[in-house]
Design a protein around this motif. Structure first.
Motif, PDB file in Angstrom:
ATOM      1  N   SER A  43       0.817  -1.204   0.000  1.00 36.21           N
ATOM      2  CA  SER A  43       0.000   0.000   0.000  1.00 36.21           C
ATOM      3  C   SER A  43       0.856   1.262   0.000  1.00 36.21           C
ATOM      4  O   SER A  43       0.327   2.373  -0.089  1.00 36.21           O
ATOM      5  CB  SER A  43      -0.925   0.016   1.226  1.00 36.21           C
ATOM      6  OG  SER A  43      -0.184   0.194   2.422  1.00 36.21           O
ATOM      7  N   VAL A  44       2.187   1.085   0.075  1.00 33.89           N
ATOM      8  CA  VAL A  44       3.106   2.223   0.151  1.00 33.89           C
ATOM      9  C   VAL A  44       4.041   2.284  -1.054  1.00 33.89           C
ATOM     10  O   VAL A  44       4.226   3.340  -1.656  1.00 33.89           O
ATOM     11  CB  VAL A  44       3.950   2.156   1.445  1.00 33.89           C
ATOM     12  CG1 VAL A  44       4.888   3.359   1.528  1.00 33.89           C
ATOM     13  CG2 VAL A  44       3.056   2.091   2.674  1.00 33.89           C
ATOM     14  N   VAL A  45       4.649   1.151  -1.410  1.00 39.35           N
ATOM     15  CA  VAL A  45       5.684   1.154  -2.443  1.00 39.35           C
ATOM     16  C   VAL A  45       5.066   1.175  -3.841  1.00 39.35           C
ATOM     17  O   VAL A  45       3.875   0.934  -4.020  1.00 39.35           O
ATOM     18  CB  VAL A  45       6.611  -0.062  -2.310  1.00 39.35           C
ATOM     19  CG1 VAL A  45       7.300  -0.057  -0.953  1.00 39.35           C
ATOM     20  CG2 VAL A  45       5.860  -1.373  -2.532  1.00 39.35           C
ATOM     21  N   THR A  46       5.897   1.472  -4.831  1.00 31.96           N
ATOM     22  CA  THR A  46       5.453   1.481  -6.219  1.00 31.96           C
ATOM     23  C   THR A  46       6.053   0.338  -7.027  1.00 31.96           C
ATOM     24  O   THR A  46       5.595   0.058  -8.131  1.00 31.96           O
ATOM     25  CB  THR A  46       5.791   2.828  -6.881  1.00 31.96           C
ATOM     26  OG1 THR A  46       7.159   3.179  -6.583  1.00 31.96           O
ATOM     27  CG2 THR A  46       4.897   3.944  -6.353  1.00 31.96           C
ATOM     28  N   SER A  47       7.068  -0.326  -6.475  1.00 30.90           N
ATOM     29  CA  SER A  47       7.669  -1.495  -7.127  1.00 30.90           C
ATOM     30  C   SER A  47       7.964  -2.561  -6.078  1.00 30.90           C
ATOM     31  O   SER A  47       8.441  -2.239  -4.986  1.00 30.90           O
ATOM     32  CB  SER A  47       8.964  -1.128  -7.857  1.00 30.90           C
ATOM     33  OG  SER A  47       8.724  -0.235  -8.926  1.00 30.90           O
TER      34      SER A  47
END
Length: 254
Positions: free
Chosen positions: A29-33
């Protein structure tokens, strides 16, 4: 003036059977990868499938985190693997993850070595070439996420694979811009405030302070947040919040 942007990546799927190390659902829910363990240092088929499904649902990019075959040592023990064998094992790991990524409606978008392999291919051209050959065996021109200036990036560029430079929010750096080995004292930053400050400094100014106090340039497109440290989820949220507050756009690099 262009607005600064950064990708946030984390090592996920680092469990095996009933054992689980990272809070994959919350970190996604936080990172993009998401650097997904492919079974050689951690991870199993069920875990890989679940992480791919969660990542796809959140539109998080899926990356294959390839490693030496070292479940007992969590992929952090250096090994002298023959290049042909290493290339085949890298391709094997990517292929396994691709099955689950595609089943989830996504795909493997990049490759990142893990642990001892990551550190080895900073300087070892033969092992770096084997990793690149493993990627080429898949038939895809997958981007290679790694340390800027590494042998891995040099070989990948020679083979016309895209390269993506990354920095580490919670790892100590040498004056040469490489990571302080984990076995040495203070190799990992434990102060959350220092991790957050480092993250903003990398994204906005491309600079980190080395262990000896010298400023080192690190022009990174992606920032790694380790998911296996205490309070990892809360720290990741704080890092993202501070980046966005500082005017940094948080987005995947692919």
């Amino acid at each position: 003036m262009n607005r600064a942007s950064i990708d946030l990546n984390a090592d996920l799927g680092e469990g095996f059977g009933r054992w689980q190390l990272t809070d994959d659902e919350q970190l996604l829910s936080v990172v993009t990868s998401a650097n997904v363990a492919c079974g050689f240092h951690a991870g199993d088929a069920v875990t890989m499938r679940k992480v791919c499904e969660l990542a796809a649902a959140r539109e998080v990019r899926i990356g294959a985190q390839v490693s030496y075959r070292d479940l007992a040592g969590f992929g952090r023990r250096s090994m002298d693997v023959p290049p042909d064998e290493l290339a085949a094992e890298v391709a094997y790991q990517i292929g396994a993850l691709e099955v689950f990524a595609r089943a989830a409606g996504s795909r493997v978008a990049y490759v990142k070595p893990h642990g001892a392999l990551y550190n080895r291919v900073v300087h070892d051209e033969a092992q770096a070439a084997a990793v690149v050959e493993g990627i080429r065996l898949t038939g895809e021109r997958l981007p290679v996420l790694g340390l800027p200036g590494s042998a891995l990036h040099a070989v990948a560029e020679k083979e016309r694979l895209p390269v993506v430079a990354e920095a580490f929010a919670d790892r100590a750096y040498t004056a040469e811009g490489t990571l302080v080995p984990r076995g040495e004292e203070d190799a990992v930053l434990s102060d959350p405030a220092a991790v957050v400050e480092r993250s903003v400094s990398v994204a906005r100014f491309g600079v980190v302070t080395s262990r000896c106090g010298r400023s080192v340039g690190v022009r990174a497109r992606s920032l790694c947040l380790h998911g296996d440290t205490p309070g990892a989820v809360e720290l990741a949220r704080e890092v993202r919040g501070r980046l966005e507050h500082a005017g940094v756009r948080v987005e995947a690099f692919v």
